[in-house]
Design a protein around this motif. Structure first.
Motif, PDB file in Angstrom:
ATOM      1  N   CYS A  74      29.599  83.430  51.757  1.00 46.40           N
ATOM      2  CA  CYS A  74      28.484  82.904  50.972  1.00 46.40           C
ATOM      3  C   CYS A  74      27.734  81.859  51.790  1.00 46.40           C
ATOM      4  O   CYS A  74      28.343  81.019  52.448  1.00 46.40           O
ATOM      5  CB  CYS A  74      29.002  82.295  49.681  1.00 46.40           C
ATOM      6  N   SER A  75      26.424  81.892  51.729  1.00 44.53           N
ATOM      7  CA  SER A  75      25.620  80.929  52.482  1.00 44.53           C
ATOM      8  C   SER A  75      25.600  79.553  51.821  1.00 44.53           C
ATOM      9  O   SER A  75      25.270  78.568  52.469  1.00 44.53           O
ATOM     10  CB  SER A  75      24.189  81.449  52.634  1.00 44.53           C
ATOM     11  N   GLN A  76      25.975  79.468  50.536  1.00 45.41           N
ATOM     12  CA  GLN A  76      25.953  78.187  49.835  1.00 45.41           C
ATOM     13  C   GLN A  76      27.323  77.529  49.777  1.00 45.41           C
ATOM     14  O   GLN A  76      27.497  76.414  50.225  1.00 45.41           O
ATOM     15  CB  GLN A  76      25.442  78.370  48.405  1.00 45.41           C
ATOM     16  N   GLN A 122      32.867  94.610  46.569  1.00 42.94           N
ATOM     17  CA  GLN A 122      31.497  95.086  46.674  1.00 42.94           C
ATOM     18  C   GLN A 122      30.606  94.165  45.836  1.00 42.94           C
ATOM     19  O   GLN A 122      30.704  94.158  44.615  1.00 42.94           O
ATOM     20  CB  GLN A 122      31.388  96.527  46.153  1.00 42.94           C
ATOM     21  N   ALA A 123      29.771  93.381  46.490  1.00 38.75           N
ATOM     22  CA  ALA A 123      28.902  92.448  45.778  1.00 38.75           C
ATOM     23  C   ALA A 123      27.624  92.234  46.581  1.00 38.75           C
ATOM     24  O   ALA A 123      27.625  92.318  47.806  1.00 38.75           O
ATOM     25  CB  ALA A 123      29.605  91.115  45.558  1.00 38.75           C
ATOM     26  N   ASP A 124      26.537  91.974  45.869  1.00 42.80           N
ATOM     27  CA  ASP A 124      25.259  91.666  46.505  1.00 42.80           C
ATOM     28  C   ASP A 124      25.009  90.158  46.551  1.00 42.80           C
ATOM     29  O   ASP A 124      24.122  89.704  47.246  1.00 42.80           O
ATOM     30  CB  ASP A 124      24.113  92.328  45.748  1.00 42.80           C
ATOM     31  N   TRP A 125      25.777  89.397  45.771  1.00 43.00           N
ATOM     32  CA  TRP A 125      25.650  87.952  45.700  1.00 43.00           C
ATOM     33  C   TRP A 125      27.036  87.365  45.496  1.00 43.00           C
ATOM     34  O   TRP A 125      27.971  88.064  45.144  1.00 43.00           O
ATOM     35  CB  TRP A 125      24.712  87.532  44.576  1.00 43.00           C
ATOM     36  N   CYS A 126      27.156  86.092  45.714  1.00 41.39           N
ATOM     37  CA  CYS A 126      28.452  85.414  45.615  1.00 41.39           C
ATOM     38  C   CYS A 126      28.912  85.370  44.156  1.00 41.39           C
ATOM     39  O   CYS A 126      28.176  84.891  43.298  1.00 41.39           O
ATOM     40  CB  CYS A 126      28.347  84.000  46.167  1.00 41.39           C
ATOM     41  N   ALA A 147      31.086  83.438  42.948  1.00 42.39           N
ATOM     42  CA  ALA A 147      31.442  82.070  42.574  1.00 42.39           C
ATOM     43  C   ALA A 147      30.218  81.243  42.201  1.00 42.39           C
ATOM     44  O   ALA A 147      30.221  80.536  41.198  1.00 42.39           O
ATOM     45  CB  ALA A 147      32.202  81.388  43.703  1.00 42.39           C
ATOM     46  N   CYS A 148      29.158  81.316  43.023  1.00 45.05           N
ATOM     47  CA  CYS A 148      28.012  80.431  42.789  1.00 45.05           C
ATOM     48  C   CYS A 148      26.675  81.169  42.673  1.00 45.05           C
ATOM     49  O   CYS A 148      25.671  80.561  42.350  1.00 45.05           O
ATOM     50  CB  CYS A 148      27.926  79.400  43.907  1.00 45.05           C
ATOM     51  N   GLY A 149      26.646  82.457  42.984  1.00 44.15           N
ATOM     52  CA  GLY A 149      25.401  83.209  42.903  1.00 44.15           C
ATOM     53  C   GLY A 149      24.554  83.117  44.159  1.00 44.15           C
ATOM     54  O   GLY A 149      23.405  83.533  44.169  1.00 44.15           O
ATOM     55  N   GLY A 150      25.112  82.569  45.237  1.00 46.08           N
ATOM     56  CA  GLY A 150      24.376  82.426  46.491  1.00 46.08           C
ATOM     57  C   GLY A 150      24.278  83.737  47.263  1.00 46.08           C
ATOM     58  O   GLY A 150      24.927  84.729  46.940  1.00 46.08           O
ATOM     59  N   ALA A 151      23.464  83.720  48.290  1.00 52.95           N
ATOM     60  CA  ALA A 151      23.274  84.903  49.129  1.00 52.95           C
ATOM     61  C   ALA A 151      24.485  85.105  50.033  1.00 52.95           C
ATOM     62  O   ALA A 151      25.103  84.148  50.498  1.00 52.95           O
ATOM     63  CB  ALA A 151      22.025  84.724  49.987  1.00 52.95           C
ATOM     64  N   LEU A 152      24.829  86.361  50.275  1.00 54.70           N
ATOM     65  CA  LEU A 152      25.952  86.681  51.143  1.00 54.70           C
ATOM     66  C   LEU A 152      25.467  86.973  52.547  1.00 54.70           C
ATOM     67  O   LEU A 152      24.439  87.620  52.737  1.00 54.70           O
ATOM     68  CB  LEU A 152      26.722  87.894  50.606  1.00 54.70           C
ATOM     69  N   LEU A 153      26.195  86.477  53.518  1.00 53.86           N
ATOM     70  CA  LEU A 153      25.908  86.727  54.923  1.00 53.86           C
ATOM     71  C   LEU A 153      27.038  87.565  55.499  1.00 53.86           C
ATOM     72  O   LEU A 153      28.193  87.398  55.114  1.00 53.86           O
ATOM     73  CB  LEU A 153      25.812  85.418  55.695  1.00 53.86           C
ATOM     74  N   ILE A 154      26.703  88.453  56.399  1.00 55.75           N
ATOM     75  CA  ILE A 154      27.717  89.240  57.087  1.00 55.75           C
ATOM     76  C   ILE A 154      27.829  88.696  58.490  1.00 55.75           C
ATOM     77  O   ILE A 154      26.838  88.562  59.201  1.00 55.75           O
ATOM     78  CB  ILE A 154      27.347  90.725  57.099  1.00 55.75           C
ATOM     79  N   ARG A 155      29.048  88.330  58.884  1.00 56.73           N
ATOM     80  CA  ARG A 155      29.261  87.764  60.208  1.00 56.73           C
ATOM     81  C   ARG A 155      30.444  88.465  60.863  1.00 56.73           C
ATOM     82  O   ARG A 155      31.276  89.051  60.175  1.00 56.73           O
ATOM     83  CB  ARG A 155      29.505  86.261  60.133  1.00 56.73           C
ATOM     84  N   PRO A 156      30.530  88.385  62.183  1.00 51.65           N
ATOM     85  CA  PRO A 156      31.688  88.986  62.862  1.00 51.65           C
ATOM     86  C   PRO A 156      32.975  88.299  62.409  1.00 51.65           C
ATOM     87  O   PRO A 156      32.973  87.116  62.055  1.00 51.65           O
ATOM     88  CB  PRO A 156      31.436  88.726  64.344  1.00 51.65           C
ATOM     89  N   ASP A 157      34.056  89.055  62.403  1.00 51.29           N
ATOM     90  CA  ASP A 157      35.344  88.492  62.006  1.00 51.29           C
ATOM     91  C   ASP A 157      35.755  87.383  62.948  1.00 51.29           C
ATOM     92  O   ASP A 157      35.547  87.454  64.155  1.00 51.29           O
ATOM     93  CB  ASP A 157      36.427  89.564  62.019  1.00 51.29           C
ATOM     94  N   LEU A 158      36.355  86.343  62.383  1.00 50.95           N
ATOM     95  CA  LEU A 158      36.934  85.284  63.184  1.00 50.95           C
ATOM     96  C   LEU A 158      38.294  85.753  63.682  1.00 50.95           C
ATOM     97  O   LEU A 158      38.922  86.621  63.070  1.00 50.95           O
ATOM     98  CB  LEU A 158      37.099  84.022  62.339  1.00 50.95           C
ATOM     99  N   PRO A 159      38.781  85.190  64.781  1.00 47.75           N
ATOM    100  CA  PRO A 159      40.140  85.550  65.205  1.00 47.75           C
ATOM    101  C   PRO A 159      41.119  85.158  64.100  1.00 47.75           C
ATOM    102  O   PRO A 159      41.121  84.029  63.627  1.00 47.75           O
ATOM    103  CB  PRO A 159      40.374  84.711  66.454  1.00 47.75           C
ATOM    104  N   GLY A 177      37.393  88.460  43.695  1.00 42.91           N
ATOM    105  CA  GLY A 177      37.358  89.078  45.015  1.00 42.91           C
ATOM    106  C   GLY A 177      37.200  88.075  46.137  1.00 42.91           C
ATOM    107  O   GLY A 177      36.900  88.442  47.258  1.00 42.91           O
ATOM    108  N   ILE A 178      37.414  86.789  45.854  1.00 45.65           N
ATOM    109  CA  ILE A 178      37.275  85.746  46.862  1.00 45.65           C
ATOM    110  C   ILE A 178      38.641  85.465  47.475  1.00 45.65           C
ATOM    111  O   ILE A 178      39.638  85.345  46.771  1.00 45.65           O
ATOM    112  CB  ILE A 178      36.696  84.463  46.235  1.00 45.65           C
ATOM    113  N   VAL A 179      38.668  85.355  48.800  1.00 39.31           N
ATOM    114  CA  VAL A 179      39.901  85.051  49.509  1.00 39.31           C
ATOM    115  C   VAL A 179      40.216  83.573  49.301  1.00 39.31           C
ATOM    116  O   VAL A 179      39.392  82.709  49.573  1.00 39.31           O
ATOM    117  CB  VAL A 179      39.771  85.364  51.016  1.00 39.31           C
ATOM    118  N   LEU A 180      41.421  83.295  48.796  1.00 42.24           N
ATOM    119  CA  LEU A 180      41.832  81.923  48.527  1.00 42.24           C
ATOM    120  C   LEU A 180      42.336  81.265  49.810  1.00 42.24           C
ATOM    121  O   LEU A 180      42.854  81.947  50.703  1.00 42.24           O
ATOM    122  CB  LEU A 180      42.921  81.902  47.468  1.00 42.24           C
ATOM    123  N   PRO A 181      42.213  79.946  49.920  1.00 37.56           N
ATOM    124  CA  PRO A 181      42.708  79.245  51.107  1.00 37.56           C
ATOM    125  C   PRO A 181      44.213  79.407  51.243  1.00 37.56           C
ATOM    126  O   PRO A 181      44.933  79.524  50.249  1.00 37.56           O
ATOM    127  CB  PRO A 181      42.355  77.782  50.852  1.00 37.56           C
TER     128      PRO A 181
END
Length: 65
Positions: free
Chosen positions: A5-7, A17-21, A23-35, A49-53
């Motif tokens: 989420c960008s916010q 599968q979602a077009d928006w977050c 949790a908050c309704g923010g825009a979703l960004l697609i980024r390369p996976d982190l190691p 569907g949110i990954v918990l810490p």
């Protein structure tokens, strides 16, 4: 690729599968996976569907810097 989420910076699970977050309704960004370690594959995912810490064995939350 992972969706974040960008916010609120929530990371969505790969099968979400979602077009928006959800949790908050923010825009979703697609980024390369982190190691990631093998622990990421066993990550807890909440009902939205949110990954918990990750949790530390002694208690508390492990957050990336």
């Amino acid at each position: 690729m992972e969706c974040i989420c960008s916010q609120c910076h929530a990371v969505l699970a790969l099968d979400t599968q979602a077009d928006w977050c959800p949790a908050c309704g923010g825009a979703l960004l697609i980024r390369p996976d982190l190691p990631v370690s093998l622990e990421y594959n066993k990550a807890e995912v909440d009902h939205r569907g949110i990954v918990l810490p990750r949790r530390h064995a002694v208690g508390g939350i492990i957050t990336p810097q």
